[in-house]
Design an enzyme around this catalytic site. Structure first.
Site, PDB file in Angstrom:
ATOM      1  N   ILE A 139       4.752   0.136  29.682  1.00 37.39           N
ATOM      2  CA  ILE A 139       4.014  -0.895  30.878  1.00 37.39           C
ATOM      3  C   ILE A 139       4.856  -0.465  31.836  1.00 37.39           C
ATOM      4  O   ILE A 139       5.185  -1.476  32.625  1.00 37.39           O
ATOM      5  CB  ILE A 139       4.652  -2.230  29.902  1.00 37.39           C
ATOM      6  CG1 ILE A 139       6.456  -2.232  29.585  1.00 37.39           C
ATOM      7  CG2 ILE A 139       4.094  -2.547  28.533  1.00 37.39           C
ATOM      8  CD1 ILE A 139       6.220  -3.884  29.364  1.00 37.39           C
TER       9      ILE A 139
ATOM     10  N   ILE B  10      20.507   9.838  28.957  1.00 35.39           N
ATOM     11  CA  ILE B  10      19.805   8.946  29.844  1.00 35.39           C
ATOM     12  C   ILE B  10      18.827  10.452  29.670  1.00 35.39           C
ATOM     13  O   ILE B  10      18.693  11.774  29.697  1.00 35.39           O
ATOM     14  CB  ILE B  10      20.497   9.008  31.396  1.00 35.39           C
ATOM     15  CG1 ILE B  10      20.892   7.370  31.455  1.00 35.39           C
ATOM     16  CG2 ILE B  10      18.930   8.725  31.569  1.00 35.39           C
ATOM     17  CD1 ILE B  10      20.415   6.813  30.991  1.00 35.39           C
TER      18      ILE B  10
ATOM     19  N   GLN C   5      13.867   2.587  36.714  1.00 36.12           N
ATOM     20  CA  GLN C   5      13.542   1.452  35.462  1.00 36.12           C
ATOM     21  C   GLN C   5      15.183   0.405  36.175  1.00 36.12           C
ATOM     22  O   GLN C   5      14.535  -0.813  35.588  1.00 36.12           O
ATOM     23  CB  GLN C   5      13.601   1.883  34.103  1.00 36.12           C
ATOM     24  CG  GLN C   5      13.157   0.907  33.405  1.00 36.12           C
ATOM     25  CD  GLN C   5      13.148   1.501  31.769  1.00 36.12           C
ATOM     26  OE1 GLN C   5      13.310   2.464  31.356  1.00 36.12           O
ATOM     27  NE2 GLN C   5      12.884   0.303  30.552  1.00 36.12           N
TER      28      GLN C   5
ATOM     29  N   GLU D 187      15.994  -3.193  28.670  1.00 37.44           N
ATOM     30  CA  GLU D 187      16.504  -4.926  28.593  1.00 37.44           C
ATOM     31  C   GLU D 187      17.766  -5.279  29.943  1.00 37.44           C
ATOM     32  O   GLU D 187      18.156  -5.956  30.292  1.00 37.44           O
ATOM     33  CB  GLU D 187      17.017  -5.298  27.468  1.00 37.44           C
ATOM     34  CG  GLU D 187      15.390  -5.151  26.465  1.00 37.44           C
ATOM     35  CD  GLU D 187      14.680  -5.628  27.073  1.00 37.44           C
ATOM     36  OE1 GLU D 187      14.012  -6.555  27.138  1.00 37.44           O
ATOM     37  OE2 GLU D 187      13.540  -4.604  26.032  1.00 37.44           O
TER      38      GLU D 187
END
Lengths: 330, 710
Positions: B461, B601, B610, B677
């Site tokens: 997404i 990461i 992001q 998130e």
């Protein structure tokens, strides 16, 4: 959106006649407002007369100032070298509005005709006297955070959303229109209306009249040095003003010899602050004088449930715009 | 550093397709014989639609069908006693109206314009019933959710904060926030016979969509093909299958042609969820030296009358700080509104705004640096579950973030720091989000030309999932990234979880890692070497030796059972530096630093992007976004892109992402914990706290618009 007739005349006279025959017709220029409203079902025209072929695009100097064709785009006006030099307030105000894409499409005439962004006007499921006379004002007892402080009526408390119009008011623009009865000139102060009992009427154009140009007087070009357009809004770009102030001062020997002030986001029309202008004339450049001018400007302001903050924000913005115009702040 | 290895900065593998327009989104597939569906929305908030005059619409040019509650073909999954019942709104199944703007008809025509025109000709007659959309008026009607673990929580003594020497007790409001991805929700559906259907649809989980559509129409999931290769942003709005997606398939079945149904931007405000309006009461009690004695966190959130939505809004208070006494309460208030949906950082983003704001208030009462206060209440084990953390480097986040924002220049006294006329403030806001891992399957194919293709039914997404997967595969196989392709967004691919909860790299990345290891081992054995040999081999040569054009493998990857022994979270510390104008209330966000402990990461470039995207979402939450109801009508007054303000470029200045980048030893073989998130959780309180530091004005009701600062 409904189905409608569409014509695209090349001559102004033909366009005017075409509209005069059509009780439910509209001129279409950049379409950035009208087409939106058609999509939302706020405007349901039988006929659109596309005026983009009319010879009304020119921007040129005249013996009395500058002539801006009604079809000049907002971008062209804001980028015009002479306007930037002599009428920078107009360029600043235009660039504070909308987005580059919209300014490329939107015309000067269309911007003058821009309708309110009142949410009740924009939703056919809610009452609005401006959209549907007699249906009531949704904003009066509703969410009226964006609404007017001055000149409203119990029929309508909407505001004119334009930034350009605020500068045009400060710069004493003359709107040239023409219609079946011939051409006439309207001072910007007489062009937009207060809502009164007829909020459906935004302005004093007669049926079938077409804006052909906006002229700025040479006298206003004296206000080209100490200038600021301050727009306070909920996000930094692409948002309508909570309050905006166009400020332009003429200063000699640290004394204000003339002031031009107008506010946006506070009335059904661009709100010229004439009393504050008179007060400032002959005054020294001090924050205290600016505060007094702001106090004078706010006389008669009336707030509603959700826009009471404007009673403080508006005078603060007046003070700050004057400070920024005069270099008291940067 | 090694190239094409985990920890590299690889550009998006599909970046070129995206910037050249070559990436096809769900609305862009040219299906032969396509028709267009446009929804008609109700203009009342509760009651029934008693009649729909569709005659004019049906007569309008190009119209093929007008589907209404009165004529809609039955959707099996909507019926009482259905074998696989569909949850939520059962569109067109009956004539009840639960919320304003609920669809009441679907017009299908041969062009989009004709469908749009015909839709405006549909006239509804209603029986209006009383409705409630006013959250504040109805807050007493809040109920404890029946499903999920939302019972009142008490550790130690309830409301212990009240008896502490230093007390903060405040209420915080988060307004409704709408996902508003750039890409509209769109579904193109077409049938092959009566029992096979294909959907191109905006989806964060093609397998989930496959199950939902199969359930709705009583089909074998294998007969449902879902494609969602590119998604233009979602943030949680396409985690589930929405009624309009089922309606598109229903319409395609009826008109026996493919139907494309695109929501309008206005419909995006009411049809595909939102972060619900939430009021939270926080009580904090501390000793004079800043040790927390008690935390009380009570939250009330809006939900729909026809479906309950819940999220962990109070969870963060249970484990983030070391307090002997904690009690929380979470209730939902059913209203005549569309159902909410998880939105980036669901629950925790809401909860951390309240908790981290209150903690900031406490720091001023204690006259203690906000970082020092957090350090004094730092916890090296999870106080809620009494388990060790799988990894936690939040202290390092405080330290590195503070350095990057210039915390040393912060003045403790609000209003004391000025640059010209502008008041300068610094703030911190922290957060945590569970680190999850689901079962996932990946299939790999090595071809004799040396290329590797991997497939898994995950989604992207926006984070750059394919890019991360390519990098994991390149690292594991020891071959260049440009030899590897990764395919996703297709329900025919091997099973993968829905992209949500920051778990994709953890879940699917593990499957990719494991399938690459398995392939490598197979090739070593084919080469006559021990499977775990470290000796480099030429994979292509091994294939040639064995006369094989290609080799394929499928591998399922499951969670580590050891993980049960640990509490697993990503942690973040967000810092903000703001300028506030005292006269006009204008705020300039000079800098945001996001420092996170999210394990290893995988790809720094996309991870930074992001983080920046999440921070921008946090700016929206803190500063600009609020969907506003007029409760007299139960309708939004700003349900459009002009009046609902998502941040624009001019609102954003510098955003810096810093990663601790230490692998988590427990959760998965790559060592990741997830950042989707956590990139947003904590941003809003960091901004609100910075604004307080600048001005001395504590804004407890978001968004922080200029009117609240003058």
């Amino acid at each position: 959106m409904n189905q409608f007739q569409y014509t695209r005349p090349a001559e102004t006279a033909v366009a005017i006649k075409s509209l005069a025959k059509e009780p439910n017709g509209y001129f279409l220029a950049g379409g950035t407002n009208l087409v939106d409203m058609m999509k939302m079902g706020l405007v349901v025209p039988d006929k659109l007369i596309d005026i983009n072929r009319l010879p009304l695009k020119k921007i040129e100097r005249t013996p009395t100032g500058i002539h801006i064709g009604a079809l000049a785009s907002n971008s062209e006006v804001a980028e015009h070298a002479y306007i930037k030099a002599q009428y920078p307030l107009l360029a600043l105000a235009i660039n504070a509005g909308a987005s580059p894409q919209l300014r490329n499409m939107a015309t000067v005439g269309g911007n003058l005709m821009q309708r309110t962004r009142c949410p009740y006007f924009f939703d056919t499921a809610m009452p609005c006297n401006k959209r549907t006379p007699g249906s009531g004002c949704g904003a009066l007892q509703g969410i009226n955070r964006m609404h007017a402080l001055f000149g409203a009526s119990d029929k309508c408390i909407a505001v004119n959303p334009s930034d350009m119009n605020v500068a045009m008011a400060a710069l004493d623009a003359t709107i040239h229109v023409t219609g079946v009865k011939g051409p006439r000139a309207i001072n910007i102060g007489d062009f937009h209306r207060l809502p009164g009992d007829h909020p459906e009427l935004d302005n004093t154009l007669q049926k079938g009249e077409l804006i052909t140009s906006v002229d700025l007087p040479a006298a206003s070009s004296a206000y080209n040095k100490h200038v600021y357009y301050l727009k306070i809004r909920d996000r930094t770009s692409y948002a309508f003003a909570l309050v905006s102030v166009a400020a332009a001062l003429h200063i000699e020997n640290n004394t204000i010899t003339g002031a031009r002030l107008a506010m946006g986001g506070v009335a059904h029309k661009p709100w010229r602050l004439t009393a504050a202008e008179i007060f400032l004339k002959g005054k020294a450049i001090t924050e205290d004088n600016f505060k007094q001018a702001a106090q004078i400007a706010m006389q008669g302001a009336k707030a509603y449930e959700y826009n009471k903050f404007k009673l403080k924000l508006a005078p603060n913005a007046i003070v700050q715009s004057l400070k920024l115009a005069t270099g008291l702040a940067s | 550093m090694k190239k094409d290895a985990i920890g590299d900065s690889l550009s998006r593998v599909d970046g070129r397709l995206k910037v050249t327009g070559g990436a096809k989104y769900s609305g862009e597939y040219k299906v032969p014989n396509l028709t267009y569906g446009v929804l008609v929305s109700a203009t009342i908030a509760s009651g029934t639609v008693t009649a729909l005059d569709t005659r004019a619409a049906e007569r309008a040019p190009g119209v093929l069908a007008v589907i209404t509650p009165f004529n809609a073909p039955k959707v099996p999954g909507y019926q009482a006693g259905a074998e696989r019942p569909v949850r939520g709104l059962k569109l067109f199944n009956d004539n009840k109206i639960y919320f304003n703007s609920q669809p009441i008809a679907l017009v299908v025509a041969d062009t989009f314009e004709r469908a749009t025109y015909a839709a405006c000709l549909v006239k509804a007659t209603y029986n209006t019933e009383p409705f409630e959309t006013d959250f504040h008026k109805n807050i007493d009607k809040g109920v404890t959710p029946q499903k999920g673990n939302y019972k009142d929580y008490v550790r130690g003594e309830a409301n212990a904060y009240k008896n502490a020497p230093v007390v903060v007790e405040e209420e915080y409001l988060l307004p409704t926030e709408v996902h508003n991805p750039m890409e509209l929700h769109v579904t193109t559906a077409f049938w092959d016979g009566d029992d096979k259907v294909t959907l191109y649809t905006k989806s964060q989980g093609v397998k989930g969509s496959q199950r939902s559509i199969a359930a709705a129409f009583g089909l074998n999931p294998d007969n449902v093909q879902i494609n969602s290769r590119f998604v233009g942003g979602a943030f949680g709005s396409s985690l589930r299958t929405w009624p309009h997606e089922i309606a598109a398939a229903q319409a395609a079945k009826l008109v026996k042609r493919p139907v494309k149904l695109t929501l309008t931007r206005e419909q995006m405000f009411t049809q595909v969820g939102y972060r619900p309006l939430t009021i939270q009461k926080i009580g904090l009690g501390a000793t004079a030296d800043g040790k927390l004695i008690g935390i009380t966190h009570e939250s009330h959130s809006q939900t729909a009358v026809y479906e309950e939505f819940t999220e962990g809004a109070v969870n963060v208070s249970q484990f983030l700080y070391n307090s002997p006494n904690v009690n929380t309460l979470y209730k939902v208030v059913p209203l005549n509104v569309g159902v909410p949906a998880p939105m980036r950082g669901p629950g925790e983003a809401t909860g951390s705004f309240a908790l981290e704001s209150a903690l900031d208030e406490l720091s001023y009462k204690l006259n203690l640096d906000p970082i020092e206060l957090r350090l004094r209440n730092y916890t090296d084990t999870d106080p809620e579950r009494n388990k060790p953390w799988s990894s936690k480097y939040l202290k390092e986040c405080y330290q590195k973030g503070a350095e990057a924002i210039g915390w040393a220049d912060r003045k403790a006294q609000p209003g004391a720091n000025k640059e010209g006329e502008w008041l300068v403030g610094y703030g911190i806001g922290c957060g945590a989000f569970g680190a999850y891992r689901g079962n996932a399957v990946a299939k790999i194919k090595l071809t004799a030309d040396g290329s590797v293709n991997i497939q898994s039914a995950t989604s992207d997404i926006g984070p750059g999932t394919g890019t991360s997967m390519v990098l994991i595969a390149a690292d594991t196989l020891g071959i260049p990234a440009d030899k590897i392709t990764f395919e996703l967004g297709n329900s025919a691919f091997p099973n993968a979880p829905t992209q949500g909860g920051s778990a994709t790299v953890s879940s699917v990345g593990s499957a990719v890692h494991d399938v690459c290891v398995a392939l490598k081992q197979k090739l070593y054995i084919m080469a006559g070497k021990p499977a775990d040999s470290m000796e480099p081999i030429d994979y292509v040569a091994v294939l040639k030796q064995n006369n094989m054009p290609s080799v394929e493998l499928t591998q399922e990857s499951k969670g580590n059972p050891e993980a049960q022994k640990y509490s697993m979270y990503s942690f973040s510390a967000h810092f903000a530096k703001v300028h506030v104008h005292p006269l006009t209330g204008q705020v300039k966000i000079k800098k945001i630093v996001a420092c996170v402990d999210a394990g290893k990461i995988v790809n720094h470039k996309t991870a930074s992007s992001q983080m920046i995207g999440g921070a921008v979402g946090g700016v929206g939450m803190a500063m600009t976004e609020e969907a506003v109801f007029d409760n007299r009508y139960g309708r939004y007054i700003n349900g459009n892109f002009a009046d609902y303000h998502v941040p624009v470029n001019a609102d954003i200045q510098q955003i810096e992402a810093i990663f601790i980048d230490k692998p988590d030893p427990v959760l998965n073989p790559v060592g990741t914990k997830g950042i989707g998130e956590i990139s947003l959780i904590g941003v809003a309180p960091a901004l609100a706290n910075a604004i307080y530091n600048a001005t001395g004005k504590r804004v407890r009701e978001l968004p922080i618009t200029p009117d609240k600062l003058i």
